[in-house]
Motif scaffolding. Structure first.
Motif, PDB file in Angstrom:
ATOM      1  N   GLY A  74       0.800  -1.260  -0.104  1.00  0.00           N
ATOM      2  CA  GLY A  74       0.010  -0.070  -0.018  1.00  0.00           C
ATOM      3  C   GLY A  74       0.882   1.265   0.052  1.00  0.00           C
ATOM      4  N   VAL A  75       2.296   1.056  -0.417  1.00  0.00           N
ATOM      5  CA  VAL A  75       3.087   2.255  -0.400  1.00  0.00           C
ATOM      6  C   VAL A  75       2.990   2.945  -1.750  1.00  0.00           C
ATOM      7  N   THR A 118       4.567   6.339  -2.128  1.00  0.00           N
ATOM      8  CA  THR A 118       5.360   7.523  -2.110  1.00  0.00           C
ATOM      9  C   THR A 118       6.899   7.465  -1.649  1.00  0.00           C
ATOM     10  N   ALA A 119       7.859   8.166  -1.989  1.00  0.00           N
ATOM     11  CA  ALA A 119       9.207   8.125  -1.690  1.00  0.00           C
ATOM     12  C   ALA A 119       9.442   8.363  -0.129  1.00  0.00           C
ATOM     13  N   GLU A 120       8.504   9.146   0.454  1.00  0.00           N
ATOM     14  CA  GLU A 120       8.790   9.239   1.780  1.00  0.00           C
ATOM     15  C   GLU A 120       8.407   8.349   2.673  1.00  0.00           C
ATOM     16  N   ASP A 121       7.405   7.539   2.194  1.00  0.00           N
ATOM     17  CA  ASP A 121       6.964   6.456   3.070  1.00  0.00           C
ATOM     18  C   ASP A 121       7.845   5.325   2.796  1.00  0.00           C
ATOM     19  N   THR A 122       8.542   5.164   1.485  1.00  0.00           N
ATOM     20  CA  THR A 122       9.591   4.094   1.120  1.00  0.00           C
ATOM     21  C   THR A 122      10.510   4.287   2.118  1.00  0.00           C
ATOM     22  N   ARG A 123      11.341   5.540   2.178  1.00  0.00           N
ATOM     23  CA  ARG A 123      12.238   5.728   3.021  1.00  0.00           C
ATOM     24  C   ARG A 123      12.074   5.336   4.461  1.00  0.00           C
ATOM     25  N   ILE A 124      10.878   5.765   5.189  1.00  0.00           N
ATOM     26  CA  ILE A 124      10.779   5.214   6.340  1.00  0.00           C
ATOM     27  C   ILE A 124      10.556   3.742   6.298  1.00  0.00           C
ATOM     28  N   ALA A 125       9.890   3.036   5.488  1.00  0.00           N
ATOM     29  CA  ALA A 125       9.799   1.494   5.650  1.00  0.00           C
ATOM     30  C   ALA A 125      11.274   0.956   5.668  1.00  0.00           C
TER      31      ALA A 125
END
Length: 295
Positions: A234-235, A237-244
């Protein structure tokens, strides 16, 4: 159209519309709200063109790929789709056998009408389990343990569903799981505060209490209850990818839930590039094309 005359995947949709009850067909086929993202999921692919190269030796082609260390015949897997027995009596069992025959991986929906044990009984193939987290965390923990015992090899955690999307076709049709079917993965679980007098209550129970407080800190909780690799599904965006990546997940599934959650988000194929760039090769990224449906 006869089944033996089918020449492409899209023709299945026309046959399904002809054969399935309207409530069932609409459940599988519709998206959230205005269905802009539903249309965009497909239209976006039509804007991506091939740049063909010529005079290359193609007499030997190798499509094999490796996913979390497991070798599959092609870089295509089967995404989780709920309640498959609404479409066919064999439901997820037939899908499991098809995945095996194709040499690829099936991800079983936690909302399946066949249990993890039943799917496992079709053969010793590689399978992943899709998970939602409910307010009663014990339910998620029980589902994970059940998938582990059945030999499933990874957890695909759906992270875009703090609440259900507004699916207007389902509202108009007053969608309900047909009375002869059961959400099999919830049978035998300790479902607290649940009146177990009917199967429809089980469906209502698991639809209602998604844990809306579930957040990045809770990924660590999930990691403490299972040794299976965790994929975030459910990702966009780049921002959420980096947090993941920082959270230590095993991979990302770029998905907009088959356009069934938040409308007016990008088609998954349009979000793929920024997610891949943000991941920087540190974890694998998979694409949920979104043309056919999640649950």
């Amino acid at each position: 159209m006869k089944m033996d005359m089918i020449t492409n995947v899209n023709e299945y949709e026309a046959i399904a519309k002809e054969k399935l009850p309207k409530m069932v067909y609409d459940y599988y086929a519709s998206g959230a709200e205005d269905q802009w993202t539903l249309k965009e999921n497909q239209n976006a692919f039509s804007r991506i063109l091939f740049r063909p190269r010529i005079l290359v030796d193609v007499s030997k082609i190798d499509l094999t790929a490796t996913v979390l260390g497991f070798k599959i015949s092609m870089p295509i897997m089967i995404a989780p789709t709920a309640m498959q027995k609404m479409a066919h009596p064999e439901g997820e069992l037939a899908t499991a056998r098809a995945a095996s025959a194709a040499g690829t991986i099936m991800t079983l929906s936690s909302w399946a009408t066949s249990s993890v044990e039943e799917v496992a009984s079709t053969g010793p193939d590689i399978r992943f389990f899709q998970l939602y987290v409910f307010k009663d965390r014990n339910v998620a923990a029980q589902l994970v343990r059940r998938a582990e015992r059945a030999g499933f090899k990874a957890i695909a955690l759906t992270v875009d569903t703090p609440i259900l999307g507004r699916r207007e076709a389902d509202i108009k049709n007053r969608f309900a799981l047909p009375s002869h079917l059961v959400l099999k993965n919830f049978e035998g679980l300790d479902l607290r505060k649940l009146d177990k007098t009917s199967d429809s209550n089980v469906a209502s129970y698991v639809a209602g209490p998604f844990d809306q407080s579930f957040n990045w800190k809770d990924i660590q909780w999930l990691q403490t209850i299972t040794s299976l690799p965790i994929l975030l599904k459910g990702v966009l965006t780049a921002e959420d990818t980096r947090i993941a990546v920082q959270a230590g997940v095993a991979g990302i599934i770029v998905s907009n839930h088959g356009a069934r959650q938040l409308d007016y988000v990008p088609a998954t194929i349009m979000a793929l590039e920024e997610v891949v760039k943000a991941a920087q090769g540190r974890i694998p990224v998979f694409l949920d094309g979104g043309i056919r449906r999640d649950w």
